[in-house]
Design an enzyme around this catalytic site. Structure first.
Site, mmCIF file in Angstrom:
data_model
loop_
_atom_site.group_PDB
_atom_site.id
_atom_site.type_symbol
_atom_site.label_atom_id
_atom_site.label_comp_id
_atom_site.label_asym_id
_atom_site.label_seq_id
_atom_site.Cartn_x
_atom_site.Cartn_y
_atom_site.Cartn_z
ATOM 1 N N TYR A 54 0.792 -1.274 -0.092
ATOM 2 C CA TYR A 54 0.091 -0.142 0.007
ATOM 3 C C TYR A 54 1.000 1.171 -0.014
ATOM 4 O O TYR A 54 0.511 2.177 -0.573
ATOM 5 C CB TYR A 54 -0.993 0.004 1.175
ATOM 6 C CG TYR A 54 -2.378 -0.990 0.966
ATOM 7 C CD1 TYR A 54 -2.972 -0.798 -0.001
ATOM 8 C CD2 TYR A 54 -2.170 -2.371 1.623
ATOM 9 C CE1 TYR A 54 -3.939 -1.866 -0.409
ATOM 10 C CE2 TYR A 54 -3.037 -3.190 1.104
ATOM 11 C CZ TYR A 54 -3.852 -2.946 0.230
ATOM 12 O OH TYR A 54 -5.028 -4.029 -0.005
ATOM 13 N N ARG A 57 1.392 1.922 -3.646
ATOM 14 C CA ARG A 57 0.041 2.348 -4.348
ATOM 15 C C ARG A 57 -0.107 3.832 -3.845
ATOM 16 O O ARG A 57 -0.340 4.597 -4.720
ATOM 17 C CB ARG A 57 -1.101 1.491 -3.922
ATOM 18 C CG ARG A 57 -1.151 0.123 -3.690
ATOM 19 C CD ARG A 57 -1.589 -0.352 -5.206
ATOM 20 N NE ARG A 57 -0.634 -0.460 -6.173
ATOM 21 C CZ ARG A 57 0.408 -1.206 -6.265
ATOM 22 N NH1 ARG A 57 0.708 -2.198 -5.472
ATOM 23 N NH2 ARG A 57 1.365 -1.306 -7.234
ATOM 24 N N ASN A 88 -12.966 2.343 -5.426
ATOM 25 C CA ASN A 88 -11.431 2.547 -5.502
ATOM 26 C C ASN A 88 -10.971 2.882 -4.290
ATOM 27 O O ASN A 88 -11.683 3.816 -3.507
ATOM 28 C CB ASN A 88 -11.360 3.509 -6.806
ATOM 29 C CG ASN A 88 -11.688 2.914 -8.229
ATOM 30 O OD1 ASN A 88 -11.912 1.645 -8.223
ATOM 31 N ND2 ASN A 88 -11.885 3.926 -8.917
ATOM 32 N N ASP A 90 -8.191 4.964 -4.371
ATOM 33 C CA ASP A 90 -7.671 6.415 -4.879
ATOM 34 C C ASP A 90 -8.597 7.410 -4.384
ATOM 35 O O ASP A 90 -9.812 7.177 -4.152
ATOM 36 C CB ASP A 90 -7.181 6.076 -6.108
ATOM 37 C CG ASP A 90 -8.280 6.238 -7.234
ATOM 38 O OD1 ASP A 90 -9.279 6.899 -7.201
ATOM 39 O OD2 ASP A 90 -8.177 5.490 -8.184
ATOM 40 N N HIS A 105 -14.342 0.435 -0.090
ATOM 41 C CA HIS A 105 -13.407 -0.472 0.139
ATOM 42 C C HIS A 105 -12.105 0.415 0.778
ATOM 43 O O HIS A 105 -11.167 -0.278 0.798
ATOM 44 C CB HIS A 105 -12.797 -1.225 -1.009
ATOM 45 C CG HIS A 105 -13.901 -2.073 -1.687
ATOM 46 N ND1 HIS A 105 -13.878 -2.625 -3.108
ATOM 47 C CD2 HIS A 105 -14.988 -2.424 -1.023
ATOM 48 C CE1 HIS A 105 -14.992 -3.348 -3.133
ATOM 49 N NE2 HIS A 105 -15.538 -3.311 -2.123
ATOM 50 N N GLY A 178 -16.543 0.854 -15.126
ATOM 51 C CA GLY A 178 -15.135 0.170 -14.820
ATOM 52 C C GLY A 178 -15.043 -0.500 -13.782
ATOM 53 O O GLY A 178 -13.979 -0.459 -13.210
ATOM 54 N N THR A 179 -15.909 -1.498 -13.674
ATOM 55 C CA THR A 179 -15.922 -2.619 -12.587
ATOM 56 C C THR A 179 -16.122 -3.833 -13.339
ATOM 57 O O THR A 179 -17.502 -3.872 -14.097
ATOM 58 C CB THR A 179 -16.832 -2.071 -11.310
ATOM 59 O OG1 THR A 179 -16.654 -3.502 -10.635
ATOM 60 C CG2 THR A 179 -18.157 -1.841 -11.688
#
Ligand code: APR
Length: 235
Positions: A54, A57, A88, A90, A105, A178-179
């Site tokens: 992480y 990331r 996501n 981000d 998440h 986008g999943t």
């Protein structure tokens, strides 16, 4: 009154910002063992490995920028009452200007004590914003406990799912971007939409669901958003 538009996004919306998705060819789960770096068992087995994963990331996120799809989603707030539910971790939706973003998440830029109560009540009270800093073994929370990523690992509860369900139940329009719709409970969220609520899916790959309400825009997120906005204008 503005119509309620609920967006459910996944890794694909950030792909054009340079982030590998998880399950595509060349995706993260080809390079890493998901059970090592993204499960609660993996965390207890080897905390350093998980922290390093992480940390990497987080650094990548510092240097990334929102793309035209994130920006287009944020711009929808001008005409719609928009809630973004994202899988996501981000912060590119926020950095694009979206004001209501629910992170199902977790979030890369946050940590919490590993013995915290987040799993029990979803409360953010012990959550600490660390921005793009590294976390290492021995970094402790104010309660003296090791800090862990504020990420929902596989094997853990998804405390924000109830809130996400109620947002979807109220939606007049739903957009999924986008999943792969492989990971539950997020993948089942659209089923809570009202019967008359149209559900648009933007994804260059074929979608694993068939439902008469679904309109599949088979394209990447940036181009797909242009088509979606055109469709909204015509509806
Ligand atoms: N634009 C839009 N969609 C894209 C693009 C793009 N440029 N590139 C790829 N995609 C699509 C893929 O076709 C795929 O359907 O994005 C999807 C990515 O799927 P996954 O990699 O499975 O990502 P996601 O669905 O977000 O994963 C869900 O799994 O491991 C976990 O916790 C992680 O939140 C994540 C969850």
């Amino acid at each position: 009154m503005k119509k309620k538009l609920v967006v459910l996004s996944g890794a694909g919306v950030s792909a054009e910002s340079g982030f590998a998705t998880f399950r595509d060819t060349g995706g993260l789960w080809e390079q890493y063992n998901v059970n090592d770096v993204a499960s609660i068992e993996g965390w207890y087995r080897n905390r350093k490995l998980v922290l390093d994963f992480y940390n990497e990331r987080r650094l990548q996120l510092r240097d990334a920028s929102p793309n035209a799809a994130h920006l287009a989603i944020a711009a929808l707030e001008k005409d719609y009452d928009v809630d973004v539910i994202t899988q996501n971790v981000d912060n590119l939706h926020e950095r694009a200007g979206s004001t209501r973003v629910l992170h199902l998440h977790g979030e890369l830029t946050k940590v919490r004590p590993e013995n915290g109560e987040y799993d029990l009540d979803g409360s953010e009270k012990e959550v600490i914003d660390i921005g793009y800093e590294k976390v290492v073994l021995g970094d402790l929370a104010p309660n003296g406990c090791q800090l862990r990523p504020h990420i929902v690992f596989f094997g853990e509860a998804v405390p924000k799912i109830e809130k996400a369900i109620s947002l979807v139940q109220e939606a007049d329009i739903m957009l999924i971007v986008g999943t792969s719709l492989q990971v539950y409970p997020a993948a089942g969220l659209y089923r809570y939409a009202k019967f008359e609520t149209p559900v648009y899916i933007i994804d260059p790959a074929s979608v694993p669901v068939s439902d008469p309400r679904i309109v599949h825009i088979k394209d990447v997120a940036t181009k797909g958003m242009e088509k979606f906005i055109e469709m909204l204008g015509n509806s």
